[in-house]
Enzyme design. Structure first.
Site, PDB file in Angstrom:
ATOM      1  N   CYS A  58       0.468  -1.499  -0.373  1.00 10.42           N
ATOM      2  CA  CYS A  58       0.146   0.040   0.194  1.00 10.42           C
ATOM      3  C   CYS A  58       0.763   1.229   0.035  1.00 10.42           C
ATOM      4  O   CYS A  58       0.205   2.494   0.014  1.00 10.42           O
ATOM      5  CB  CYS A  58      -0.910  -0.189   0.985  1.00 10.42           C
ATOM      6  SG  CYS A  58      -0.247  -0.036   2.841  1.00 10.42           S
ATOM      7  N   CYS A 104       1.732  -4.333   8.460  1.00 10.18           N
ATOM      8  CA  CYS A 104       0.682  -2.969   7.854  1.00 10.18           C
ATOM      9  C   CYS A 104      -0.018  -2.734   8.528  1.00 10.18           C
ATOM     10  O   CYS A 104      -0.794  -3.260   8.377  1.00 10.18           O
ATOM     11  CB  CYS A 104       1.225  -3.292   6.699  1.00 10.18           C
ATOM     12  SG  CYS A 104       0.207  -1.341   5.703  1.00 10.18           S
ATOM     13  N   CYS A 128      12.576  -7.484  12.675  1.00  6.00           N
ATOM     14  CA  CYS A 128      12.995  -8.601  11.989  1.00  6.00           C
ATOM     15  C   CYS A 128      12.423  -8.292  11.008  1.00  6.00           C
ATOM     16  O   CYS A 128      11.035  -9.155  10.938  1.00  6.00           O
ATOM     17  CB  CYS A 128      13.266  -9.580  12.401  1.00  6.00           C
ATOM     18  SG  CYS A 128      14.392 -10.709  11.294  1.00  6.00           S
TER      19      CYS A 128
END
EC number: 1.8.4.12
Length: 143
Positions: A58, A104, A128
Site C-alpha cells: 500500500c 502494516c 525483523c
C-alpha cells in the site's frame, strides 16, 4: 493471512488479482500468506543508504534508515517503526514458536516479527522484516 484480507481493521482495500499482477511471487507469498524469504537473500538486508522503507502493498511509510541496524539475523532489522501508528502486532503461534507478528496497519500485509533482543541503548526491540514486504525510497543527495 489470506483470511484477514477483508478485516475491517485494515482500511486499504486489496484485490487478490491486482496484487498477483503487481507483486512478485515472493512479495505476494510474504505479504499475503506470511511466508518468510530465505535469510541473507533480501534486497535490503545490507542496504545502508539514507531513506524510507515503505509497505510494498500500500505504500505506507514504515521505517526510516536511521532506525536500521545490522543484527546478523539475515533480514533487515530496525529498532523502531517510523511511528507507532503504522504497525499492527499480533501473536503468532505457528511453527511451534510464540512470536509477535508485525503487519502494516493500513493493509494488513505481513512484514515479519518483532523480538525483544534489539539494541538496549535504543528500544531493546528488533523488528525483523522481510525485504520482500518493503520498497525503499532513497533520500535525495544534498549538493
Amino acid at each position: 493471512m489470506s483470511g484477514d484480507r477483508d478485516d475491517p481493521r485494515y482500511p486499504y482495500p486489496k484485490d487478490d488479482a491486482e496484487l498477483r499482477r503487481r507483486l512478485t511471487p515472493m512479495q505476494y507469498e510474504v505479504t499475503q500468506h506470511a511466508a518468510t524469504e530465505p535469510p541473507f537473500t533480501g534486497e535490503y538486508t545490507d542496504t545502508e543508504d539514507a531513506g524510507i522503507y515503505h509497505c510494498v502493498v500500500c505504500g505506507t511509510a514504515l521505517f526510516e534508515s536511521g532506525a536500521k541496524y545490522h543484527s546478523g539475523c539475515g533480514w533487515p532489522s530496525y529498532f523502531k517503526p517510523i511511528d507507532g501508528e503504522v504497525i499492527d502486532e499480533k501473536m503468532d503461534y505457528t511453527h511451534g514458536m510464540t512470536r509477535v507478528e508485525v503487519r502494516c496497519n493500513q493493509c494488513g500485509a505481513h512484514l515479519g516479527h518483532v523480538f525483544e533482543d534489539g539494541p538496549r541503548d535504543k528500544t531493546g526491540l528488533r523488528y525483523c522484516i522481510n525485504s520482500a514486504a518493503l520498497n525503499f525510497e532513497a533520500k535525495p543527495e544534498r549538493k
